[in-house]
Design an enzyme around this catalytic site. Structure first.
Site, short mmCIF file in Angstrom:
data_model
loop_
_atom_site.label_atom_id
_atom_site.label_comp_id
_atom_site.label_asym_id
_atom_site.label_seq_id
_atom_site.Cartn_x
_atom_site.Cartn_y
_atom_site.Cartn_z
N SER A 1 19.33 24.79 -16.93
CA SER A 1 18.74 24.90 -15.49
C SER A 1 17.41 25.50 -15.55
O SER A 1 17.31 26.90 -15.88
CB SER A 1 19.52 25.72 -14.58
OG SER A 1 18.98 26.28 -13.58
N CYS B 1 8.00 24.43 -6.37
CA CYS B 1 8.51 24.28 -5.00
C CYS B 1 8.86 25.66 -4.18
O CYS B 1 8.91 26.67 -5.29
CB CYS B 1 9.81 23.53 -5.04
SG CYS B 1 11.24 24.41 -5.82
N THR C 1 8.37 21.16 -10.68
CA THR C 1 8.56 21.90 -9.58
C THR C 1 9.31 23.31 -9.71
O THR C 1 9.33 24.12 -8.91
CB THR C 1 9.64 21.06 -8.44
OG1 THR C 1 10.68 20.93 -9.28
CG2 THR C 1 8.98 19.86 -7.97
N HIS D 1 16.93 15.70 -9.84
CA HIS D 1 15.77 15.69 -10.79
C HIS D 1 14.85 14.39 -10.61
O HIS D 1 13.52 14.57 -10.98
CB HIS D 1 16.00 15.96 -12.39
CG HIS D 1 17.15 17.01 -12.47
ND1 HIS D 1 18.37 16.50 -12.45
CD2 HIS D 1 17.22 18.24 -12.29
CE1 HIS D 1 19.00 17.61 -12.51
NE2 HIS D 1 18.53 18.65 -12.37
N GLU E 1 13.51 15.92 -14.90
CA GLU E 1 12.23 15.81 -13.69
C GLU E 1 11.13 15.31 -14.61
O GLU E 1 10.32 14.42 -13.85
CB GLU E 1 12.13 17.21 -13.16
CG GLU E 1 11.13 17.10 -12.18
CD GLU E 1 10.63 18.20 -11.44
OE1 GLU E 1 11.46 19.18 -11.34
OE2 GLU E 1 9.50 18.48 -11.05
N CYS F 1 15.19 15.24 -5.31
CA CYS F 1 14.79 15.82 -4.18
C CYS F 1 13.38 15.71 -3.44
O CYS F 1 12.52 15.12 -4.36
CB CYS F 1 14.60 17.44 -4.93
SG CYS F 1 13.69 18.75 -3.62
N SER G 1 20.65 25.98 -8.78
CA SER G 1 21.87 25.07 -8.77
C SER G 1 22.91 25.80 -8.85
O SER G 1 24.18 25.20 -9.14
CB SER G 1 21.43 24.00 -9.94
OG SER G 1 20.93 24.97 -10.99
N HIS H 1 22.09 20.90 -12.30
CA HIS H 1 22.37 21.45 -13.62
C HIS H 1 23.17 22.45 -13.36
O HIS H 1 22.77 23.68 -13.50
CB HIS H 1 20.98 21.99 -14.28
CG HIS H 1 20.46 20.78 -14.95
ND1 HIS H 1 19.01 20.72 -15.37
CD2 HIS H 1 20.88 19.70 -15.43
CE1 HIS H 1 18.66 19.67 -15.99
NE2 HIS H 1 19.81 18.71 -15.98
#
Ligand code: SF4
Length: 314
Positions: free
Chosen positions: A228, A200, A170, A79, A131, A101, A272, A46
């Site tokens: 994002s 994450c 995440t 995503h 996502e 990812c 990002s 993003h």
């Protein structure tokens, strides 16, 4: 005329994470290997600047697979995608590269395992985020319920409260998520938690780095795009610490009025957002202020993810 002094506290880590780095590299290598155009379903990450740079190299971005012509390679974004997407690509004989990812894929596999074990999953995330759409698309309809807030967790009336598990997006706020999980654990003591935190490392580290400097700053600038998730969360983290915070997509979006009376600016970037855009913003600030830069390092990251096998051989 002497410029007024401005201290910049620059958070580290900031900007690109291992998943974003890998996704961009996949598109670049796919163009090198197969030649342009390479199609990419959804924004690879993003960030408009990243998308425009890849377009200039020969990437074509589309929303859906049916916009990809036959016979050209297609890349799926970082995503993640619902299972039906690679299945549809395979059915059409399209060659595809999955830039999901690995930390998102890990959540996908956990969702599958939990559903296979007969659990109903409470998924903490933001409705409509790619996502979330991708993770819901790993399991049959009805196997997972989206929870967006602690209030929703309080109101929830599951059919079988003793047979629940939870997973999360995440890129959530660590603090907001902890509130939701506390409700789960109080209301559903048997709920199965993921083996490791789904938020994450990059999201947690960037939020911790912002927290470490926010109270010393009069203003926090977060370089990142409005779509994002992890960038928007960084703005919220600073605001929670009582610091005015703004999302800045590009340097030209800076409103000089935000700096009225400001002596110390905190600076960070979403996962990002390229470092180039951080430098662009610092350079713009330096046109009106005498800048003192200080980088505040809370963690050093050295994670890198392997490329898909097809590209490792390239
Ligand atoms: Fe992967 Fe986290 Fe980066 Fe998302 S923010 S791409 S989950 S490392």
């Amino acid at each position: 005329m002497t410029k007024p002094a401005l201290t910049l506290l620059i958070a580290a880590p900031r900007g690109f994470c291992a998943g974003v780095d890998r996704a961009i590299r996949i598109v670049e290598l796919a163009i090198e290997r197969y030649g342009a155009p390479v199609y990419v379903r959804h924004e690879i990450v993003h960030n408009k600047f990243v998308v425009e740079s890849l377009k200039a190299k020969g990437a074509v971005f589309v929303k859906e697979l049916d916009q990809v012509p036959d016979g050209v390679p297609v890349v799926f974004s970082a995503h993640g995608v619902p299972k039906v997407v690679p299945a549809a690509a395979a059915e059409r004989g399209l060659s595809y590269l999955d830039a999901t990812c690995p930390l998102v894929s890990k959540v996908h596999r956990q969702a599958e395992r939990l559903v296979a074990a007969g659990k109903h999953i409470l998924f903490v995330g933001h409705a409509g985020h790619p996502e979330v759409i991708g993770t819901f698309g790993q399991v049959p309809p009805g196997a997972m319920t989206l929870i967006e807030s602690a209030e929703e967790a309080e109101r929830l009336a599951p059919a079988d409260p003793a047979n629940l598990a939870f997973l999360t997006q995440t890129t959530l706020s660590v603090d907001d998520t902890a509130e939701i999980l506390a409700v789960f654990e109080r209301r559903f003591p048997d709920i199965v938690a993921p083996r490791a935190d789904d938020i994450c490392y990059a999201t947690s580290n960037r939020q911790a780095a912002v927290k470490a400097i926010a109270r010393e700053c009069d203003l926090m600038l977060v370089v990142g795009a409005p779509n994002s998730s992890n960038s928007v969360r960084l703005v919220e983290v600073a605001a929670r610490e009582g610091t005015a915070a703004r999302l800045v997509e590009r340097a030209q979006c800076l409103d000089w009025a935000w700096l009225d009376g400001v002596k110390t600016v905190g600076l960070t970037a979403g996962a990002s957002a390229p470092e180039l855009l951080v430098r662009e913003l610092i350079d713009l600030l330096a046109t009106r202020y005498a800048i003192t830069e200080r980088e505040v390092v809370t963690t050093v990251e050295d994670l890198a993810f392997k490329l898909p096998r097809e590209l490792q051989a390239a």
